[in-house]
Enzyme design. Structure first.
Site, mmCIF file in Angstrom:
data_model
loop_
_atom_site.group_PDB
_atom_site.id
_atom_site.type_symbol
_atom_site.label_atom_id
_atom_site.label_comp_id
_atom_site.label_asym_id
_atom_site.label_seq_id
_atom_site.Cartn_x
_atom_site.Cartn_y
_atom_site.Cartn_z
ATOM 1 C CE LYS A 1 17.815 -12.542 76.835
ATOM 2 N NZ LYS A 1 19.042 -13.080 76.269
ATOM 3 C CG ASN A 2 20.874 -9.688 76.676
ATOM 4 O OD1 ASN A 2 20.647 -10.870 76.960
ATOM 5 N ND2 ASN A 2 20.533 -9.164 75.509
ATOM 6 C CB CYS B 1 18.428 -17.074 69.533
ATOM 7 S SG CYS B 1 17.254 -16.776 70.854
ATOM 8 N NE ARG C 1 24.083 -15.851 68.396
ATOM 9 C CZ ARG C 1 23.247 -15.682 69.425
ATOM 10 N NH1 ARG C 1 22.262 -16.520 69.607
ATOM 11 N NH2 ARG C 1 23.393 -14.677 70.259
ATOM 12 C CG ASP D 1 18.253 -8.534 71.049
ATOM 13 O OD1 ASP D 1 18.538 -9.293 70.102
ATOM 14 O OD2 ASP D 1 18.991 -8.385 72.042
ATOM 15 N NE ARG E 1 17.107 -18.529 75.752
ATOM 16 C CZ ARG E 1 17.636 -17.923 74.691
ATOM 17 N NH1 ARG E 1 17.185 -18.180 73.499
ATOM 18 N NH2 ARG E 1 18.625 -17.075 74.828
HETATM 19 N N1 EPU Z 1 30.523 -11.399 66.038
HETATM 20 C C1 EPU Z 1 31.632 -11.899 65.413
HETATM 21 N N2 EPU Z 1 32.647 -12.400 66.189
HETATM 22 C C2 EPU Z 1 32.588 -12.405 67.542
HETATM 23 C C3 EPU Z 1 31.440 -11.893 68.180
HETATM 24 C C4 EPU Z 1 30.418 -11.396 67.403
HETATM 25 O O1 EPU Z 1 31.726 -11.910 64.188
HETATM 26 O O2 EPU Z 1 33.542 -12.862 68.184
HETATM 27 C C5 EPU Z 1 29.422 -10.852 65.220
HETATM 28 C C6 EPU Z 1 28.117 -11.662 65.368
HETATM 29 O O3 EPU Z 1 28.096 -12.771 64.489
HETATM 30 C C7 EPU Z 1 27.073 -10.619 65.072
HETATM 31 C C8 EPU Z 1 27.677 -9.316 65.616
HETATM 32 O O4 EPU Z 1 29.076 -9.562 65.732
HETATM 33 O O5 EPU Z 1 26.909 -10.498 63.680
HETATM 34 C C9 EPU Z 1 27.151 -8.854 66.964
HETATM 35 O O6 EPU Z 1 27.241 -9.894 67.916
HETATM 36 P P1 EPU Z 1 27.407 -9.594 69.472
HETATM 37 O O7 EPU Z 1 28.683 -10.214 69.908
HETATM 38 O O8 EPU Z 1 27.220 -8.129 69.726
HETATM 39 O O9 EPU Z 1 26.202 -10.408 70.088
HETATM 40 P P2 EPU Z 1 26.177 -11.188 71.449
HETATM 41 O O10 EPU Z 1 26.996 -10.474 72.452
HETATM 42 O O11 EPU Z 1 26.463 -12.621 71.251
HETATM 43 C C10 EPU Z 1 24.208 -9.888 72.514
HETATM 44 C C11 EPU Z 1 22.852 -10.235 73.070
HETATM 45 C C12 EPU Z 1 21.906 -10.584 71.933
HETATM 46 C C13 EPU Z 1 21.860 -9.416 70.952
HETATM 47 C C14 EPU Z 1 23.269 -9.013 70.485
HETATM 48 C C15 EPU Z 1 23.300 -7.768 69.636
HETATM 49 C C16 EPU Z 1 23.436 -11.158 75.206
HETATM 50 C C17 EPU Z 1 23.477 -12.343 76.080
HETATM 51 N N3 EPU Z 1 22.974 -11.354 73.973
HETATM 52 O O12 EPU Z 1 24.670 -11.063 71.838
HETATM 53 O O13 EPU Z 1 20.632 -10.740 72.549
HETATM 54 O O14 EPU Z 1 21.099 -9.764 69.817
HETATM 55 O O15 EPU Z 1 24.118 -8.783 71.640
HETATM 56 O O16 EPU Z 1 22.779 -6.688 70.330
HETATM 57 O O17 EPU Z 1 23.778 -10.062 75.614
HETATM 58 C C18 EPU Z 1 18.478 -11.536 72.878
HETATM 59 O O18 EPU Z 1 18.494 -11.021 74.004
HETATM 60 O O19 EPU Z 1 17.434 -11.993 72.359
HETATM 61 C C19 EPU Z 1 19.723 -11.632 72.124
HETATM 62 C C20 EPU Z 1 19.895 -12.474 71.114
#
Ligand code: EPU
Length: 433
Positions: free
Chosen positions: A26-27, A121, A126, A312, A404
């Protein structure tokens, strides 16, 4: 029938046995689908999971003038020749966190982007401040106003630069990579995330003619190129879906051969299962997980960025800890709040005490079926695992979250012996899935 309106009904307590295939990740899929905008050409994407987040990404593309043609269930042709830097409707982008990749992709192609703030989610705050900081480092002016984010490159051209990520962010790393791929000069992302979907997105972009090195390490170097071209590309298998099935085999005391996986991506999950007394055997592109009659041993888990134990997989491993002898500790190291499912699991008899970002889990021999909710995607899948392991009947509500991210989940589980079905309320005539 709209699956989001249904309920999952499980009659649990049977070991699941057989072979279960894993779909595309998915990601990786959501990032690659949206990044096709950068190519101004036709791409064919294979092994695309047929799940609502991917279908939403395709809808977002269509809303900005991209032509999308489904070739079959898991293959799509995307022609972004006539994409425009239009405004993707807020009701589409606000449903999915990964819609933020449209910002990086539009910036990379047009030097400007105007996109609604993302949804997804609910794990507490976030933010996307690090994405914004990265775009600014590449010479963009970024404004966030009225639920929208507007980014514009000075003179319409992004300039390669050095970007240090204050914390490891998957989305931030990919988004800056997308913006930088056609920038003038070289961009270096330091403290980059290492997740396999970052490598997959970089591989896709390189196959289109980008010049990205170091993806999968702390430092990613992107030398800007003038143009990208279309390709045919196959998405990697979903490590979280694979991990979910691994836990399922252990929780139900069964034996599952999980096929179409990259075992290396599963190392942190295999390590915890082995520590708990579960057998894990790798064989080429499959992994077999077997528990038999042995009791599960307590274990401590902390979720971390890759290659650490994935956040995850937090809810899924919690189900297994709830069935292990002794007191296990599960600490969330990525998201501020990821434990909203704990109250649901407790309805099934789990003994869990929250202590800050740590769940203290006192194992019991069996869970009991109950009515529960899928509070988010992975939590929903954890309820499915718990229901299949539990004695009695489990009813899961709000299951749209689950679809999803998991393709054909019900059929895949039925094929390995699960007694699981989706039923619909009377107003929808109680049709079954
Ligand atoms: N963070 C910040 N500032 C930012 C971005 C992130 O403070 O600008 C913080 C977040 O609040 C969090 C941490 O950094 O505490 C990690 O967030 P990250 O940016 O790595 O998460 P994401 O890219 O939004 C992806 C996956 C998530 C998964 C996370 C962590 C996708 C679409 N989503 O989210 O997947 O939990 O990485 O591995 O790639 C899922 O598939 O169920 C899912 C939630």
């Amino acid at each position: 029938m709209d699956i989001s309106k249904g309920k999952i009904i499980i009659s649990g307590g049977k070991p699941l046995v057989g072979e279960i295939p894993v779909s595309g990740m998915k990601n990786a899929a959501v990032a690659i689908v949206l990044s096709t905008i950068l190519t101004e050409d036709k791409c064919i994407i294979e092994n695309l999971p047929d799940i609502s987040d991917v279908n939403l990404s395709l809808e977002i593309l269509k809303s900005v003038g991209v032509k999308v043609t489904k070739i079959d269930k898991n293959t799509v042709e995307i022609d972004s020749t006539s994409a425009t830097p239009g405004i993707a409707p807020y009701d589409l982008v606000s449903k999915m966190r990964a819609s933020y990749y449209l910002i990086g992709a539009e910036l990379g192609r047009f030097g400007r982007a105007f996109v609604g703030l993302p949804g997804g989610c609910d794990f507490g705050v976030r933010p996307i401040d690090l994405h914004i900081k990265g775009f600014e480092a590449l010479g963009c002016e970024v404004k966030v106003d009225g639920g929208y984010i507007e980014a514009t490159a000075k003179d319409g051209v992004l300039q390669g630069s050095s970007v240090y990520m204050d914390m490891v962010t998957v989305g931030g790393t990919i988004n800056v990579m997308l913006a930088a791929v056609r920038a003038e000069g070289t961009t270096v992302i330091e403290n980059a995330a290492h997740e396999p979907h970052i490598v997959d997105t970089a591989n896709f972009l390189n196959a289109c003619g980008a010049d990205i090195s170091g993806a999968g390490t702390d430092v990613i170097k992107i030398r800007g190129v003038k143009k990208l071209h279309g390709v045919t590309y196959t998405i990697i298998p979903d490590m979280i879906e694979a991990g979910t099935f691994m836990i399922l085999a252990a929780a139900t005391g069964g034996e599952l051969k999980i096929t179409n996986v990259i075992p290396k991506h599963l190392d942190s999950i295999s390590a915890k299962l082995l520590e708990m007394g579960v057998e894990v055997e790798e064989d080429g592109d499959s992994v077999t997980v077997r528990r038999g009659k042995k009791p599960l041993t307590k274990v401590n888990v902390k979720t971390l960025p890759y290659p650490g134990f994935p956040t995850d997989m937090n809810p899924q491993i919690c189900v297994l800890l709830a069935l292990a002898q002794g007191m296990s500790r599960l600490t969330e190291g990525v998201w501020e709040s990821r434990f909203r499912y704990v109250e649901e699991l407790k309805r099934m008899g789990a003994r869990i005490n929250m202590n800050g970002r740590t769940a203290e889990v006192e194992g019991i021999p069996k869970l009991t079926g109950a009515s529960v909710r899928a509070v988010d995607l992975r939590a929903g899948c954890a309820m499915v695992i718990a229901g299949l392991a539990a004695d009695g009947i489990t009813e899961i509500d709000e299951i749209y979250h689950i679809f999803r991210g998991y393709e054909d989940l019900i059929a895949k589980l039925q094929a390995v012996g699960a007694d699981i079905k989706v039923v619909y309320p009377k107003s929808l005539q109680f049709n079954e899935f």
